[in-house]
Design an enzyme around this catalytic site. Structure first.
Site, mmCIF file in Angstrom:
data_model
loop_
_atom_site.group_PDB
_atom_site.id
_atom_site.type_symbol
_atom_site.label_atom_id
_atom_site.label_comp_id
_atom_site.label_asym_id
_atom_site.label_seq_id
_atom_site.Cartn_x
_atom_site.Cartn_y
_atom_site.Cartn_z
ATOM 1 N N ALA A 1 1.010 -1.079 0.062
ATOM 2 C CA ALA A 1 -0.121 0.002 0.004
ATOM 3 C C ALA A 1 0.973 1.238 0.000
ATOM 4 O O ALA A 1 1.944 1.034 0.271
ATOM 5 C CB ALA A 1 -1.035 -0.097 1.186
ATOM 6 N N THR B 1 -5.257 -7.801 -9.771
ATOM 7 C CA THR B 1 -6.149 -8.849 -10.223
ATOM 8 C C THR B 1 -5.341 -10.134 -10.963
ATOM 9 O O THR B 1 -5.806 -11.182 -10.539
ATOM 10 C CB THR B 1 -7.613 -8.333 -11.310
ATOM 11 O OG1 THR B 1 -8.078 -7.098 -10.430
ATOM 12 C CG2 THR B 1 -8.432 -9.360 -11.497
ATOM 13 N N VAL C 1 -10.875 -4.326 -0.408
ATOM 14 C CA VAL C 1 -10.022 -4.868 -1.604
ATOM 15 C C VAL C 1 -9.523 -6.223 -1.303
ATOM 16 O O VAL C 1 -9.482 -6.865 -2.050
ATOM 17 C CB VAL C 1 -9.100 -3.840 -2.141
ATOM 18 C CG1 VAL C 1 -8.140 -4.546 -3.133
ATOM 19 C CG2 VAL C 1 -9.473 -2.572 -2.582
ATOM 20 N N GLU D 1 -2.962 -8.337 5.192
ATOM 21 C CA GLU D 1 -2.936 -7.219 6.206
ATOM 22 C C GLU D 1 -3.620 -6.129 5.923
ATOM 23 O O GLU D 1 -3.284 -5.516 4.930
ATOM 24 C CB GLU D 1 -1.379 -6.927 6.277
ATOM 25 C CG GLU D 1 -0.408 -7.983 6.646
ATOM 26 C CD GLU D 1 -0.358 -8.323 7.953
ATOM 27 O OE1 GLU D 1 -1.088 -7.614 8.806
ATOM 28 O OE2 GLU D 1 0.215 -9.156 8.623
ATOM 29 N N ALA E 1 4.978 -0.866 15.693
ATOM 30 C CA ALA E 1 5.129 -2.437 15.984
ATOM 31 C C ALA E 1 6.822 -2.605 15.937
ATOM 32 O O ALA E 1 7.436 -2.175 14.990
ATOM 33 C CB ALA E 1 4.660 -2.999 15.079
#
EC number: 1.2.1.3
Length: 456
Positions: A110, A176, A195, A213, A407
């Site tokens: 992302a 896709t 998505v 995720e 994290a």
């Protein structure tokens, strides 16, 4: 284009044949060199992340540092992955677990972490013996290209094909194609829950493997005995960091009714001191949103919060300056189950909610569809262990006296429910990038059967 994609997959599959034959510790040595190459370029890469994504420079550098750190982690792991030798019930037999690479790992990342998420996946996938095919976000393709060039040089300097770490830049049609492609032995997808669900269904339709995720609607819970010197900077960092565009951003702040007004006042004062400006300026703490669409989403959410009974304590408006800048926002007065509170808006909006009882607030933490990150602030030891236990937080990340974001690479990162159930980085998450075989070896001259069955 899809033609480019087809050519790239073929090259990656060919490169895998070379990579899979290299012993794991030697693969670890290559990953070590990738980490060093990234170290040398850390500031320029951090600048590029800041320029293209919009996060402040120190966060851009910190993101590249995550990739460097996970390379170090993966180097050690390359000498440790493996399965047990199990006791066989049959004499003269050995029972072992063999772990092998899955083959080609597709990695879709992302915009908000255009380096680190690829690093988490690729460093571990590589030491496991996999080739990688990366599709970064279309809006951060310069970062994807830069990182890939750094990796390719290391591979080629070691007389290895650069296609071991391939890159495809494209839109939803390429994503896709990856999801539907049976040659993708594992597809790791980081992005929105909406998505992610589409990706999961496409992969499942071909009985493929996916690592998801997805979204987070993370809560910080502050009890009456909490240390407010920890709470205020924690809530600020978790809600405002990366302009609210982390999957681990704090979106809900539950305050015990006895301290609610005091914390809101202190937090509003802290918000007023946030230095907003050019992400490249070292004094800036807070930069722009990534796109114009994100600005609209922010404004719509603020309006819905008002309509549902919320009061805007600070922020709530677009900042009048070039770029996609909005004010970091605090909203109070909403019920815990207001529709907007249960909606993950990828923007710096913090909903501050009141609670009275521990049992209620633990349930409210868990009532949203996502289950990524969660935090409580308390000094009560019993409460801490109830929070960590079966009736406590249902999230993949469960914190005490620290915020929801930030994290470490040594622990498995990921969440439950609509967050997708995936785990990346530390612990035993390497197993997701490998396939397991249970192997039985008969080194005797007899053929005893399991469970004591005898054929006469």
């Amino acid at each position: 284009s899809l033609e480019d994609y087809e050519e790239t997959v073929k090259k990656a599959k060919e490169a895998w044949k070379v990579w899979a034959d290299i012993p794991a510790p030697k693969r670890g040595e290559i990953v070590r060199q990738i980490g060093d190459a990234l170290r040398q370029k850390i500031k320029v890469l951090g600048s590029l992340v800041s320029l293209e994504m919009g996060k402040i420079f120190v966060e851009g550098v910190g993101e590249v540092q995550e990739y460097v750190d996970v390379c170090d982690y993966a180097v050690g792991l390359s000498r440790m992955v493996g399965g047990p030798i199990l006791p066989s019930e049959r004499p003269g037999h050995a029972l072992i677990e063999q772990w092998n690479p899955v083959g080609l790992v597709g990695i879709i990342t992302a915009f908000n972490f255009p380096v680190a998420v690829y690093g988490w996946n690729s460093a571990i996938a590589m030491i496991c013996g996999n080739a990688c095919l990366w599709k970064g976000a279309p809006s951060t393709s310069l970062v994807s290209v830069a990182v890939t060039k750094i990796i390719a040089k290391v591979l080629e300097d070691n007389k290895l094909p650069g296609a071991i770490c391939s890159l495809v830049c494209g839109g939803a049609d390429i994503g896709t194609a990856m999801a539907r492609d049976e040659r993708m032995d594992l597809l790791s997808f980081t992005g929105s829950t909406k998505v992610g669900k589409e990706v999961a269904l496409m992969v499942q339709e071909r009985f493929g493997r996916s690592l998801l995720e997805l979204g987070g609607n993370n809560a910080i819970i502050v009890f009456e005995d909490a240390d407010l010197n920890l709470v205020i900077p924690s809530a600020l960092f978790a809600a405002v960091g990366t302009a609210g565009q982390r999957c681990t951003t704090a979106r809900r702040l539950f305050l015990h009714e006895s301290i609610h007004d005091e914390v809101v006042a202190k937090l509003a004062k802290a918000y007023a001191q946030v230095r907003i400006g050019d992400p490249w300026d070292p004094d800036t703490l807070y930069g722009p949103l990534h796109t114009k669409a994100a600005v609209k989403m922010f404004l719509d959410a603020v309006e819905q919060a008002k309509q549902q009974g919320g009061s805007v304590v600070c922020g709530g408006k677009v900042i009048n300056r070039p770029g996609n800048y909005v004010e970091p926002t605090i909203v109070t007065g909403l019920p815990h189950n207001a529709p907007i509170v249960h909606t993950e808006t990828f923007a710096p909006i913090l909903y501050v909610l009141k609670f009275k009882e521990e049992e209620d607030v633990f349930a409210w933490n868990n009532e949203v569809k996502q289950g990524l990150s969660s935090s409580i602030f308390t000094k009560d030891l019993g409460r801490i262990f109830r929070w960590l236990g079966p009736k406590g937080s249902d999230c993949g990340i469960v914190n005490v006296n620290i915020p929801t974001s930030g994290a470490e690479i040594g622990g498995a990162f990921g969440g439950e429910k609509h967050t997708g159930g995936g785990r990346e980085s530390g612990s035993d998450s390497w197993k997701l990038y490998m396939r397991r075989s249970t192997c039985t070896i008969n080194y005797s001259k007899d053929l005893p059967l399991a469970q004591g069955i005898k054929f006469q």
